[in-house]
Design an enzyme around this catalytic site. Structure first.
Site, PDB file in Angstrom:
ATOM      1  N   LYS A  84     -71.235 -10.714   5.168  1.00 57.02           N
ATOM      2  CA  LYS A  84     -70.530 -10.412   3.912  1.00 57.02           C
ATOM      3  C   LYS A  84     -70.435  -8.891   3.788  1.00 57.02           C
ATOM      4  CE  LYS A  84     -70.559 -12.436  -0.720  1.00 57.02           C
ATOM      5  NZ  LYS A  84     -71.430 -13.046  -1.741  1.00 57.02           N
TER       6      LYS A  84
HETATM    7  O1  G3P Z   1     -71.668 -14.290  -4.754  1.00 58.65           O
HETATM    8  C1  G3P Z   1     -70.713 -13.548  -5.394  1.00 58.65           C
HETATM    9  C2  G3P Z   1     -70.284 -14.036  -6.758  1.00 58.65           C
HETATM   10  O2  G3P Z   1     -70.082 -15.408  -6.765  1.00 58.65           O
HETATM   11  C3  G3P Z   1     -71.129 -13.536  -7.910  1.00 58.65           C
HETATM   12  O3  G3P Z   1     -70.955 -14.279  -9.073  1.00 58.65           O
HETATM   13  O4  G3P Z   1     -71.794 -14.919 -11.292  1.00 58.65           O
HETATM   14  O5  G3P Z   1     -72.612 -12.790 -10.255  1.00 58.65           O
HETATM   15  O6  G3P Z   1     -70.282 -12.979 -11.109  1.00 58.65           O
HETATM   16  P1  G3P Z   1     -71.427 -13.695 -10.505  1.00 58.65           P
END
Ligand code: G3P
Length: 220
Positions: A84
């Site tokens: 990633k």
């Molecule tokens: O993994 C990346 C993404 O899905 C993060 O989500 O909930 O931290 O905005 P969030």
């Protein structure tokens, strides 16, 4: 259509993997911190639970550093771990280099169709637009998915999969799939919500109650 879990909690991953429909897992530095575990140790365990792509994020800010970390991760961790990379110019160069080596990548922190297109140009395996974080700013994250899918439809040769991330609720997942996104990564809570309906619970209770009577009558 792929469904990924967005967590580094191995108990949650085991639970959802047992349903038989888990295609992969995404992690990020914040999720690793939340797990309280060693980065490599927890990613290796996740990769042993789910045989789909497991995203492990590099943390260097420069291309050389990203490549060094990516190569180390690929060497030390199971085959299904993918790299990633943040959506920056340095990340783009790292993505291009890793793609040319046949290493799968997930370009993350994507907030515009233009960024998604750049990641596709670099040959990213996945590109991760963050829907929920756009919604949090008062805009509509789903418009980004629509924009990306419209762009992709003009260029059928693009192989980069659109991995909808930062998903907050089941409707996000459904709308992403209706727009043709290839993959959605979501917390375990959203997986559970996708499967849950009060009428299913009520219907099952009724069936079980009646079946108990059939059994009590010796007619089962
Ligand atoms: O993994 C990346 C993404 O899905 C993060 O989500 O909930 O931290 O905005 P969030």
């Amino acid at each position: 259509m792929e469904f990924f879990l967005d967590t580094a909690d191995v108990d949650e991953i085991r639970e959802i993997a047992s349903w038989g429909i888990l295609d992969g897992v995404t992690t990020n530095p914040s999720l690793i911190k939340k797990s309280g575990r060693d980065f490599r140790e927890v990613v290796a365990e996740i990769a042993s639970i789910c045989d789909g792509p497991i995203s492990a994020e590099v943390t260097a800010m420069d291309t050389a550093g990203m490549l060094e970390q990516a190569h180390a991760l690929k060497q030390e961790l199971p085959e299904n771990v993918i790299i990633k990379i943040p959506c920056t110019p340095e990340g783009l160069a790292a993505t291009k280099a890793l793609t040319s080596e046949g290493i799968m990548t997930n370009v993350t922190l994507v907030f515009s169709a233009a960024q998604a297109l750049m990641a596709a140009k670099a040959g990213a395996t996945y590109v991760s637009p963050f829907i929920g974080r756009i919604d949090d700013t008062g805009h509509d994250g789903m418009e980004l998915i629509a924009d990306i899918m419209t762009t992709w439809s003009q260029y059928p040769w693009i192989e980069t999969k659109v991995l909808a991330a930062s998903i907050r609720h089941p409707t996000h997942v459904l709308q992403c799939m209706q727009l043709g996104a290839h993959t959605a990564t979501m917390p375990a809570k959203v997986f559970r919500q996708l499967m849950s309906h009060p009428l299913t619970d009520r219907g099952l209770e009724g069936f079980m109650r009646d079946w108990a009577e059939v059994e009590a009558q010796g007619k089962a």
